[in-house]
Enzyme design. Structure first.
Site, mmCIF file in Angstrom:
data_model
loop_
_atom_site.group_PDB
_atom_site.id
_atom_site.type_symbol
_atom_site.label_atom_id
_atom_site.label_comp_id
_atom_site.label_asym_id
_atom_site.label_seq_id
_atom_site.Cartn_x
_atom_site.Cartn_y
_atom_site.Cartn_z
ATOM 1 N N ASP A 1 0.852 -1.194 0.000
ATOM 2 C CA ASP A 1 0.000 0.000 0.000
ATOM 3 C C ASP A 1 0.888 1.244 0.000
ATOM 4 O O ASP A 1 1.626 1.477 0.948
ATOM 5 C CB ASP A 1 -0.886 -0.059 1.255
ATOM 6 C CG ASP A 1 -1.754 1.170 1.417
ATOM 7 O OD1 ASP A 1 -1.898 1.931 0.438
ATOM 8 O OD2 ASP A 1 -2.297 1.364 2.523
ATOM 9 N N ASN B 1 -0.136 4.527 -0.264
ATOM 10 C CA ASN B 1 -0.678 5.796 0.244
ATOM 11 C C ASN B 1 -1.433 5.641 1.563
ATOM 12 O O ASN B 1 -2.251 6.480 1.926
ATOM 13 C CB ASN B 1 -1.569 6.451 -0.813
ATOM 14 C CG ASN B 1 -2.757 5.572 -1.176
ATOM 15 O OD1 ASN B 1 -2.792 4.386 -0.802
ATOM 16 N ND2 ASN B 1 -3.727 6.130 -1.867
ATOM 17 N N ASP C 1 -3.914 3.875 2.784
ATOM 18 C CA ASP C 1 -5.369 3.823 2.947
ATOM 19 C C ASP C 1 -5.833 2.397 3.288
ATOM 20 O O ASP C 1 -7.029 2.111 3.281
ATOM 21 C CB ASP C 1 -6.092 4.344 1.686
ATOM 22 C CG ASP C 1 -5.797 3.499 0.460
ATOM 23 O OD1 ASP C 1 -4.963 2.566 0.551
ATOM 24 O OD2 ASP C 1 -6.402 3.769 -0.600
ATOM 25 N N ASP D 1 -1.947 -1.225 -3.896
ATOM 26 C CA ASP D 1 -2.157 -0.455 -5.131
ATOM 27 C C ASP D 1 -0.978 -0.636 -6.075
ATOM 28 O O ASP D 1 0.035 -1.251 -5.712
ATOM 29 C CB ASP D 1 -2.374 1.029 -4.789
ATOM 30 C CG ASP D 1 -1.372 1.523 -3.767
ATOM 31 O OD1 ASP D 1 -0.164 1.347 -4.001
ATOM 32 O OD2 ASP D 1 -1.798 2.062 -2.711
ATOM 33 N N ASP E 1 -8.968 -15.228 -17.235
ATOM 34 C CA ASP E 1 -9.877 -15.716 -16.192
ATOM 35 C C ASP E 1 -10.949 -16.634 -16.795
ATOM 36 O O ASP E 1 -11.483 -16.352 -17.872
ATOM 37 C CB ASP E 1 -10.539 -14.477 -15.550
ATOM 38 C CG ASP E 1 -11.268 -14.802 -14.267
ATOM 39 O OD1 ASP E 1 -10.653 -15.379 -13.364
ATOM 40 O OD2 ASP E 1 -12.473 -14.459 -14.173
ATOM 41 N N GLU F 1 -6.774 -19.822 -17.313
ATOM 42 C CA GLU F 1 -7.204 -20.390 -16.026
ATOM 43 C C GLU F 1 -7.996 -21.663 -16.310
ATOM 44 O O GLU F 1 -9.221 -21.648 -16.406
ATOM 45 C CB GLU F 1 -8.049 -19.396 -15.220
ATOM 46 C CG GLU F 1 -8.194 -19.860 -13.783
ATOM 47 C CD GLU F 1 -9.440 -19.379 -13.062
ATOM 48 O OE1 GLU F 1 -9.540 -19.614 -11.854
ATOM 49 O OE2 GLU F 1 -10.336 -18.787 -13.690
HETATM 50 C C1 GLC Z 1 -11.506 -16.880 -11.273
HETATM 51 C C2 GLC Z 1 -10.786 -16.010 -10.273
HETATM 52 C C3 GLC Z 1 -11.639 -15.874 -9.061
HETATM 53 C C4 GLC Z 1 -12.942 -15.215 -9.464
HETATM 54 C C5 GLC Z 1 -13.619 -15.971 -10.605
HETATM 55 C C6 GLC Z 1 -14.680 -15.137 -11.240
HETATM 56 O O1 GLC Z 1 -11.678 -18.177 -10.820
HETATM 57 O O2 GLC Z 1 -9.520 -16.548 -9.996
HETATM 58 O O3 GLC Z 1 -11.007 -15.131 -8.044
HETATM 59 O O4 GLC Z 1 -13.812 -15.166 -8.371
HETATM 60 O O5 GLC Z 1 -12.718 -16.296 -11.618
HETATM 61 O O6 GLC Z 1 -14.111 -14.107 -12.002
HETATM 62 CA CA CA Z 2 -3.450 2.264 -1.249
#
Ligand code: GLC
Ligand code: CA
Length: 528
Positions: free
Chosen positions: A27, A29, A31, A35, A206, A268
């Site tokens: 992080d 900044n 918060d 980031d 993904d 994935e």
């Molecule tokens: C993939 C991501 C997971 C997310 C899902 C929906 O499995 O790794 O974190 O919740 O896709 O996008």
């Molecule tokens: Ca931050």
């Protein structure tokens, strides 16, 4: 141009990737939220660790209903995480250090706050509805079919104003895109180019195998869930591996190669048997060989073999991984505490000696364990949509501890977005750096040893005879031995000890002594 490789070995073959879960990494900044400038500020740490590339989880503008996997704008950076200039700076600083950067692309669904979906909901005949799956319910008032959300419950939510339902394989705030509509692939080609133009070295894709759904939206046949033993609808029937998905990746390969053929596409996709349809010269470079087996030699051997035999192309080897932001942390899975950490070290030697790529998940190098968060601190939609039955994935996402003795372990001056348990700073980077026996230094040493090996050793290995509960394999002059048992074992072995998981591992005369849950790398030729 077809094929992702030129005459020389591309950088990603055998490379070590490190997953940065942006919200929890660093992080800048104060918060309480990680980031992009935070990532940039820690690139020297990653370089010293010895990785070749980072995969950065989604940083796009998003209502964070699934922590960035619900994208509201694919062409910008979430203000919580920084700006486009911060992204450019990250790329530039990474490249100066010869680190490659993969961006996480989320093509299966958008956020419900994406302008397309907002328009789609604005009226029953808005043309944007055709970019998603809207369908009428069954006459009895139930959803259009029996498909289920990965987060629990039906995969359909009713749009009350039209009476129709829309599809979401994940949270209701993540409506699935209709990839049959040519405007969807067209838009994603633009998105792909956008981050490549800004210097990204590739993508992690993904939910890579689920983009297309059967057009007839037919009910899925019921099958027995191998995990729970209960009947559940079979997603392979209507969602997974629908043929046109390969056309999309062929097109993406062409686009990526148009930049530089060594830019990578990582899907994935976990099931080994399905990966070979995607890992092809004209589609994706890699998918994940995620090993989640219990601590048992024969189960690990079987998993490794299933993964390696699933790939058929020349030179193809799995991308080994033990954890990511969706699974319980490895040390905890392997028993937790001292034993869990010893086993995690042994597992690291076992996997990192193999040919192929490696994906590490942040915090594994510190030996972090799964955190059992109080219910009121949990944020994962998986927890909420399963009515608390699933604990969800927050426990592996608690921010990294950087400094011992500082508030919030030096992650932030503000309270972190997920609370840290007491003693979290015992695992801090600065508490482990330079400590010979720490998990961090062990990772650094293993990665430093592996670097020259991965190019010089054969791209193959063979199992050697070993007592039950012990695994031994060889790659040319390189031998790896791991004792899964809770008692010490003695093997006959020559060779020089390159590294061992603990100082009690001994090589003497023609013997190798392995204490419980330990492992070693050996050089049989004296020349490694
Ligand atoms: C993939 C991501 C997971 C997310 C899902 C929906 O499995 O790794 O974190 O919740 O896709 O996008
Ligand atoms: Ca931050």
């Amino acid at each position: 141009m077809r094929g992702g490789e030129g005459w020389t070995r591309p950088w990603w073959r055998g490379a070590v990737f490190y997953e940065v879960y942006v919200r929890s990494f660093a992080d800048s900044n104060d918060d309480g939220i990680g980031d992009l400038p935070g990532v940039t500020s820690r690139l020297d740490y990653l370089k010293r660790l010895g990785v070749d590339a980072i995969w950065v989880t989604p940083f796009y503008p998003s209502p964070q209903k699934d922590h960035g996997y619900d994208v509201a704008d694919y062409y910008d950076v979430n203000p919580e995480y920084g700006t486009l200039q911060d992204f450019d700076q990250l790329i530039q600083s990474a490249h100066e250090r010869r680190l490659q950067v993969l961006v996480d692309l989320v093509p299966n669904h958008t956020s419900d706050q994406h302008p397309w979906f907002r328009a789609a909901l604005s009226s029953p005949d808005d043309p944007h509805r055709a970019l998603y799956y809207f369908a009428d319910g069954k006459p009895d008032g139930s959803p259009p079919n029996n498909w289920e959300s990965a987060f629990g419950g039906p995969a359909w939510t009713k749009d009350e104003s039209s009476g129709q339902w829309y599809l979401h394989l994940f949270a209701p705030e993540q409506p699935d895109l209709n990839w049959w509509n040519p405007d969807v692939p067209k838009e994603f080609e633009k998105i792909l180019r956008f981050w490549l133009d800004r210097g990204a070295d590739g993508y992690r894709i993904d939910v890579a195998s689920a983009l297309f759904k059967r057009k007839d939206l037919a009910d899925q046949p019921m099958v027995k869930d191998p995990m729970t033993g209960q009947a559940k609808p079979d997603a392979t029937f209507a969602i997974i591996d629908q043929p046109p998905v390969h056309e999309v990746y062929r097109r993406w390969r062409e686009i990526v190669n148009g930049y530089r053929p060594d830019r990578v596409l990582v899907g994935e996709i976990f099931e080994p048997q399905r990966q070979s349809r995607y890992i092809l010269p004209d589609q994706l470079n890699m998918a994940f060989a995620l090993i989640r087996a219990k601590w048992d030699a024969s189960l690990w051997k079987r998993s490794i073999d299933v993964d390696r035999h699933a790939l058929h192309g020349p030179g193809q080897m799995p991308s080994w991984t033990v954890s990511n932001h969706d699974v319980v942390r490895q040390v905890t899975r392997l028993g937790g505490g001292f034993v869990g950490r010893q086993r995690a070290r042994a597992a690291l030697l076992l996997l990192l000696g193999l040919p192929g790529q490696v994906f590490l998940y942040q915090g594994g190098e510190l030996g972090l364990e799964e955190v059992n968060l109080p219910d009121d601190a949990r944020q994962d939609p998986f927890f909420f949509h399963s009515g608390g039955k699933q604990r969800g994935r927050d426990g592996c996402r608690v921010p990294l501890p950087w400094h011992k003795g500082q508030p919030n372990a030096g992650f932030s001056k503000a309270a972190p977005w997920l609370p840290m348990p007491a003693g979290w700073d015992d695992f801090a980077v600065d508490a482990q750096a330079g400590m010979a026996e720490s998990m961090l230094v062990f990772h650094q040493r293993v990665l430093a040893l592996r670097r020259p090996l991965s190019g010089s050793l054969p791209n193959d290995f063979k199992w050697c005879p070993a007592p039950e509960g012990v695994l031994v394999y060889e790659r040319g002059p390189f031998r790896v031995a791991v004792n899964f048992l809770a008692r010490p074992v003695e093997l006959s072995s020559r060779g020089r000890l390159l590294i061992a998981t603990n100082p009690m591992v001994r090589r003497r005369a023609d013997r190798l002594s392995l204490p419980p849950n330990s492992g070693a790398w050996l050089d049989l030729a004296g020349g490694i």
